[in-house]
Design a protein around this motif. Sequence first.
Motif, short mmCIF file in Angstrom:
data_model
loop_
_atom_site.label_atom_id
_atom_site.label_comp_id
_atom_site.label_asym_id
_atom_site.label_seq_id
_atom_site.Cartn_x
_atom_site.Cartn_y
_atom_site.Cartn_z
N GLU A 36 133.83 99.00 -7.80
CA GLU A 36 134.02 98.68 -9.09
C GLU A 36 133.23 100.27 -10.17
OE1 GLU A 36 133.22 95.67 -13.09
OE2 GLU A 36 133.88 94.69 -10.47
N GLN A 37 131.57 100.07 -9.48
CA GLN A 37 131.58 101.09 -9.49
C GLN A 37 131.54 102.41 -9.46
OE1 GLN A 37 127.51 101.71 -7.68
NE2 GLN A 37 126.56 103.10 -9.09
N ASP A 75 134.74 102.85 -12.43
CA ASP A 75 134.68 102.98 -13.68
C ASP A 75 133.55 104.45 -13.84
OD1 ASP A 75 134.12 100.43 -14.01
OD2 ASP A 75 132.09 99.69 -13.96
N ALA A 101 131.72 95.78 -4.77
CA ALA A 101 130.76 96.24 -6.16
C ALA A 101 130.59 97.12 -6.32
CB ALA A 101 129.26 95.80 -6.48
N GLU A 102 130.47 98.28 -5.28
CA GLU A 102 130.77 100.18 -5.54
C GLU A 102 132.12 100.31 -5.24
OE1 GLU A 102 127.05 100.97 -1.05
OE2 GLU A 102 129.69 100.28 -0.54
#
Length: 77
Positions: A63-64, A67, A60-61
Amino acid sequence: MMVGICDSLERSGHVRRERAPGDRRAYAVTITDSGHRELARAEAAVPAFLDDTFESLTPAEREQLSDLFGKLLGAHG
């Protein structure tokens, strides 16, 4: 700075620099076969480098972060 990079690449045989036709102030820089091989090696090493560099981040990190980088690049491109 760019001239120094080209000088180094030319000494290593990875690029060829020639006067640009029609403009004596400019040069045409062409990648050589040796340069293509080095580029392919560097590109092949990128995934492992990124995995090692960002291994402490959760998916998740990652992907963040991706982004955020995309947002920054979009603002400047």
